[in-house]
Scaffold this active site. Structure first.
Site, short mmCIF file in Angstrom:
data_model
loop_
_atom_site.label_atom_id
_atom_site.label_comp_id
_atom_site.label_asym_id
_atom_site.label_seq_id
_atom_site.Cartn_x
_atom_site.Cartn_y
_atom_site.Cartn_z
N TYR A 342 0.81 -1.23 0.00
CA TYR A 342 0.00 0.00 0.00
C TYR A 342 0.84 1.28 0.00
O TYR A 342 0.30 2.36 0.14
CB TYR A 342 -0.89 0.06 1.25
N CYS A 369 14.68 -11.79 -0.93
CA CYS A 369 15.46 -11.71 -2.17
C CYS A 369 14.79 -10.83 -3.20
O CYS A 369 14.54 -11.28 -4.33
CB CYS A 369 15.70 -13.10 -2.71
#
Ligand SMILES: *Cc1c(COP(=O)(O)O)cnc(C)c1O
Length: 441
Positions: A342, A369
């Site tokens: 968000y 990652c």
């Protein structure tokens, strides 16, 4: 300005929560951990229930407050919420099972969802659920059929899309809502649902429901939605002679994630809405409806602080000149997806010691990652922050643990409750064994 730290947080040589030093919590429960300030949670629950009840008494309106448990669902939290006078909203079999495990009586449970399963409806009806919020025309027949099978009458509300959509600091009124929830007011679907339910003997129509959005800082959107529901209620009365007994104005009350946010006083906001509804109803000459509310984030969000252990600290040259300190923590987007999802903002503080070092522009990142794995995009942290320090991020109680994932096969952190007896885990930290146990090879 609203302080983002939970109410029992204090600073000595280090951050303490309900008088427990964070170094003690990290030692005992590990990191990352979500630390729940129980006195703060209980106070917020109690205050919102009391404010609604007081305003209701003043205007002759019955009120109830539901904790929207999707914000964070656990047996202990639901027990505390119920003990403080709240009811509980659920929207899945798992949330319903958690509420039942917490011994919340069925009558105090509300069932939501745009795609309820038969299993959810059956478990809810078997336990005498207080209300099922109907979200589509097709669901009317489905709920009626499950009620018939269970030999009960189902208490229902109609979720109305009022055209008011709110979030952040603004609200925008639009005629049509291109989204999956609710029955549109503008198209007549809501009125059609009311008529069909009134003609279905297995269903008992309690009233109308509206939920306009989330992280809403100002009351205007709620007032607009309340007026819409009251108009629809008058229309139903005029066309059928039935005066619906209850309106639900939903949740979505905003909280301060950083000191820059101006969060509303939620108990006062709710009390104000009760007054507004009483006034608008009195103008129509109709008896005012009972009112309910469904806060989630505002009850649990500010009461939790995530504790991380700092690992790699790396200064990175910025394109336009200057430098940013990348502070890596032992969690990341798996325990807090809100920044990535968000664009949410948070603050953080070095929690395990005091530092006189110059604050420098920093970015808190996780250990996953991908470069988007950011917990806090911009925050000032002391220049000497280093491996082994504890970093605290406040206001992670809502949509934190509940949106956590096992990305990178990372075990999800536990939730540690402080301030009520001995600190203890109310949700256990996952282990690598837990993860491997799901893998059938
Ligand atoms: C999510 C939700 C809430 C709670 O929203 P918050 O922003 O957490 O207060 C309330 N009612 C319904 C129907 C919801 O879907």
């Amino acid at each position: 300005m609203t302080s983002p730290w939970s109410r029992s947080a204090a600073w000595t040589d280090e951050l303490t929560i309900a008088d427990v030093p964070v170094s003690v919590l990290a030692e005992r429960f590990g990191t990352p951990s979500y630390v729940l300030d129980v006195p703060d949670l209980r106070t917020r629950c109690r205050d919102v229930v009391a404010a609604a009840a007081r305003a209701g008494e003043e205007h002759g309106i019955a009120t109830s407050v539901y904790y929207a448990s999707k914000a964070f669902s656990s047996v202990a939290v639901l027990r505390w919420a119920y003990a403080e006078g709240l009811r509980v909203d659920v929207a899945s079999l798992g949330e319903l099972a958690t509420a039942l495990r917490a011994e919340v009586p069925g009558a105090a449970i509300g069932l939501h969802g745009n795609n309820k399963s038969e299993a959810e409806l059956d478990l809810a009806l078997r336990n005498g659920v207080g209300r099922i919020v109907i979200d589509s025309l097709s669901e009317i027949e489905l709920v009626a059929e499950r009620a018939r099978a269970a030999g009960v009458t189902a208490p229902v509300m109609v979720r109305v899309t009022t055209g008011v959509h709110a979030g952040g600091h603004e609200y925008i009124a639009t005629a049509h809502e291109d989204q999956k929830f609710g029955l549109s007011l503008a198209s007549g679907a809501a009125l059609e649902a009311v008529a069909r339910i009134l003609a279905t003997p297995e269903l008992r129509l309690l009233g109308l429901h509206s939920h306009i959005g989330s992280q809403i800082m100002v009351p205007e959107g709620f007032v607009e939605a309340a007026r819409s529901l009251l108009r629809l209620r008058s229309e139903v009365f005029a066309s059928t002679g039935v005066l619906l007994e209850e309106l639900d104005l939903g949740g979505g009350f905003g909280v301060a994630y950083t000191a820059d946010d101006d969060a509303p006083d939620v108990p006062a906001l709710i009390a104000g809405l009760v007054g507004t509804v009483a006034q608008v109803a009195s103008e129509t000459g109709e008896a005012a409806p009972a009112l309910s509310f469904e806060p989630g984030r505002s009850l649990v969000g500010p009461t939790v602080t995530t504790l991380y252990r700092v690992g790699t600290v790396k200064p990175v040259r910025l394109d336009g000149g200057g430098e940013r300190l990348y502070v890596s923590v032992d969690g990341g987007m798996s325990d807090n997806i809100r920044t990535v999802l968000y664009g949410a903002t948070y603050t953080a503080a070095l929690a395990s010691r005091r530092s006189e070092a110059q604050p420098v522009l920093s970015r808190v990142v996780g250990k996953h990652c991908e470069s988007g794995d950011i917990v806090i995009r911009d925050v000032m942290l002391p220049a000497d922050i280093r491996r082994g320090d504890l970093l605290a991020v406040p206001v992670t109680g809502a949509y934190g643990r509940s949106l956590a994932s096992n990305y990178n096969q990372m075990p999800r952190p536990g939730v540690v409750a402080v301030g009520e007896g001995d600190p203890r885990e109310i949700v256990r930290r996952e282990s690598i064994e837990d993860l491997l146990a799901l893998d059938l090879g």
